[in-house]
Write a protein that holds these residues in place. Structure first.
Motif, PDB file in Angstrom:
ATOM      1  N   ARG A   1       0.921  -1.234  -0.081  1.00  0.00           N
ATOM      2  CA  ARG A   1       0.080  -0.147  -0.143  1.00  0.00           C
ATOM      3  C   ARG A   1       0.890   1.299  -0.023  1.00  0.00           C
ATOM      4  NH1 ARG A   1      -3.748  -3.152   3.051  1.00  0.00           N
ATOM      5  NH2 ARG A   1      -2.866  -2.553   5.140  1.00  0.00           N
ATOM      6  N   ALA A   2       1.972   1.289   0.673  1.00  0.00           N
ATOM      7  CA  ALA A   2       2.833   2.389   0.749  1.00  0.00           C
ATOM      8  C   ALA A   2       3.605   2.491  -0.451  1.00  0.00           C
ATOM      9  CB  ALA A   2       3.728   2.162   1.982  1.00  0.00           C
ATOM     10  N   VAL A   3       3.922   1.496  -1.210  1.00  0.00           N
ATOM     11  CA  VAL A   3       4.648   1.605  -2.547  1.00  0.00           C
ATOM     12  C   VAL A   3       3.594   2.269  -3.357  1.00  0.00           C
ATOM     13  CG1 VAL A   3       5.379   0.185  -4.450  1.00  0.00           C
ATOM     14  CG2 VAL A   3       6.314  -0.140  -2.123  1.00  0.00           C
ATOM     15  N   ASP A   4       2.404   1.921  -3.580  1.00  0.00           N
ATOM     16  CA  ASP A   4       1.403   2.561  -4.357  1.00  0.00           C
ATOM     17  C   ASP A   4       1.069   3.874  -3.991  1.00  0.00           C
ATOM     18  OD1 ASP A   4       1.069   0.165  -6.052  1.00  0.00           O
ATOM     19  OD2 ASP A   4      -0.758  -0.416  -4.903  1.00  0.00           O
TER      20      ASP A   4
ATOM     21  N   LEU B   1       2.829   6.077  -2.476  1.00  0.00           N
ATOM     22  CA  LEU B   1       4.032   6.800  -2.549  1.00  0.00           C
ATOM     23  C   LEU B   1       4.414   6.965  -4.080  1.00  0.00           C
ATOM     24  CD1 LEU B   1       6.333   5.531   0.467  1.00  0.00           C
ATOM     25  CD2 LEU B   1       5.245   8.039   0.301  1.00  0.00           C
ATOM     26  N   ALA B   2       4.238   6.048  -4.920  1.00  0.00           N
ATOM     27  CA  ALA B   2       4.568   5.792  -6.200  1.00  0.00           C
ATOM     28  C   ALA B   2       6.181   5.599  -6.249  1.00  0.00           C
ATOM     29  CB  ALA B   2       4.282   6.963  -7.185  1.00  0.00           C
ATOM     30  N   LEU B   3       6.518   4.799  -5.245  1.00  0.00           N
ATOM     31  CA  LEU B   3       8.023   4.569  -4.949  1.00  0.00           C
ATOM     32  C   LEU B   3       8.249   3.321  -6.040  1.00  0.00           C
ATOM     33  CD1 LEU B   3       9.744   3.738  -1.866  1.00  0.00           C
ATOM     34  CD2 LEU B   3      10.009   2.081  -3.537  1.00  0.00           C
ATOM     35  N   LYS B   4       9.187   3.619  -6.905  1.00  0.00           N
ATOM     36  CA  LYS B   4       9.709   2.579  -7.885  1.00  0.00           C
ATOM     37  C   LYS B   4      11.376   1.940  -7.400  1.00  0.00           C
ATOM     38  CE  LYS B   4       6.551   3.761 -10.919  1.00  0.00           C
ATOM     39  NZ  LYS B   4       5.436   3.361 -10.456  1.00  0.00           N
TER      40      LYS B   4
END
Ligand SMILES: NC(=O)c1ccc[n+]([C@@H]2O[C@H](COP(=O)([O-])OP(=O)(O)OC[C@H]3O[C@@H](n4cnc5c(N)ncnc54)[C@H](OP(=O)(O)O)[C@@H]3O)[C@@H](O)[C@H]2O)c1
Length: 342
Positions: free
Chosen positions: A302-305, A307-310
């Motif tokens: 959920r955090a990756v989505d 934050l848009a973290l790649k």
């Protein structure tokens, strides 16, 4: 299993005895699944430092040879058992590093794919539905495959157990998978990040990724002095200990009073030592990290989505290029190495 898949064959990597030279890409029938299991078409497998240990017969939990290595996968559910409720055909999924650690305390019954369980370096894999979580919607399979071990380890250390806060300083050692996830997650939470590296090229790349400072380990073997100076003498709030051996003593010298060290890696040595008396006054919080549980992986997704973290993928190899991918891992990657299985 659907008729189109029944009688099909797949490719999978098998290591017949210890050593990369004993890896074989073999044909095998698709595995059959039970009522609580799903058949996953494996799209991508990210490699971890420990995979080399398993292949070389050095990992304590290695399964008997021959075995299929690989713990971290992203793929798609293509068929499911009659009692599966968590997933449907077509769902994009990632595996949990620990099979059977869902939340709370680590259970002694938990096992690892490509450890005591058949590994992920196969085009299809059968997994219990509990050993998967939905993949992030913002990542492709190659990127998503990096979350189960490296991503979750950094998240567990900093967020689940670390109480990371804006304004803190985090130090990560080297520029491998765990270190760069630590860098990205710490930056996303408003922390400053110090990176140590042995490479000028990686120094530039770490700065471009958001590191506040990069210390050259070769030019500054006493990197702890540099690190402390970079915090104005206060010391670092949270350190990822990734090397082991005497390096832990340097980590303690770089730490602020009451700061936290996550014991994670063995890049240098498998034991860790430090002088006890100076530590009494530093009052370090020393926490061991063993990747993490499924609930934390779901929160990381959920955090990756959000934050848009790649994730940083240094290189991607084709299914038949596992030996080349492992060579790259041995040389030292900047972030993750991934093998595409289809
Ligand atoms: N406890 C856990 O839950 C857990 C989970 C994942 C990984 N690990 C362990 O954590 C360590 C890192 O894993 P990883 O997957 O991130 O590794 P990795 O991706 O293979 O990291 C390799 C990088 O580490 C740096 N490095 C190599 N030797 C070093 C040394 N002696 N001191 C400092 N840095 C060094 C190098 O970066 P530079 O060239 O930039 O210096 C290299 O590119 C491994 O020991 C692994 O087994 C533990």
């Amino acid at each position: 299993m659907k008729m189109s898949l029944a009688n099909s064959t797949m490719k999978k990597w098998t290591v017949t005895s210890p050593g990369v030279e004993h890896l074989r890409l073999e044909s095998a029938p698709l595995p059959s699944f039970g009522e609580h299991e799903v058949l996953v078409r494996v799209e991508a497998v990210s490699l971890n430092y420990r995979d080399l240990g398993v292949i070389q017969g050095e990992d304590g939990a290695a399964m008997p040879f021959p075995c299929t290595p690989g713990s971290d996968l992203a793929g798609v559910v293509v068929a499911s058992g009659a009692r599966v409720t968590r997933f449907r055909e077509g769902d994009a999924v990632i595996g949990t590093f620990w099979a059977g650690w869902l939340d709370g305390e680590w259970p002694a019954t938990a096992r690892v794919l490509g450890g005591s369980l058949p590994g992920a370096l196969a085009q299809y894999l059968v997994l219990h539905e509990d050993w998967l979580v939905p993949a992030p919607s913002t990542l492709d399979a190659v990127q998503a495959s990096t979350l189960p071990c490296a991503g979750l380890t950094a998240w567990f250390a900093l967020v689940e157990k670390g109480g990371l806060r804006a304004g803190q300083t985090v130090l990560v050692q080297g520029t491998g998978g765990v270190a760069l996830f630590g860098l990205q997650l710490a930056r996303a939470h408003g922390a400053q990040v110090i990176v140590t590296t042995g490479s000028e090229d990686k120094r530039r790349r770490a700065l471009a990724l958001g590191a506040s400072h990069v210390i050259d380990r070769n030019a500054h073997p006493q990197w702890d002095i540099e690190a402390r100076a970079l915090t104005g003498g206060r010391g670092v709030d949270h350190i990822f200990e990734l090397a082991g051996g005497d390096n832990l003593a340097a980590s303690l010298r770089a730490l602020r009073q009451g700061g936290r060290i996550s014991l994670i890696g063995v890049l240098g040595e498998h034991s860790m030592t430090f002088p006890s008396v100076p530590s009494f006054l530093t009052r370090p919080v020393i926490q061991g990290i063993g990747v993490g549980h499924r609930r934390a992986l779901e929160e990381l997704v959920r955090a990756v989505d959000g934050l848009a973290l790649k994730p940083v993928v240094d290189a991607c190899y084709a299914a038949d290029q596992l030996p080349q991918a492992l060579e790259h891992l041995k040389r030292g990657a900047f972030g993750k190495i991934v093998v595409k299985m289809h």
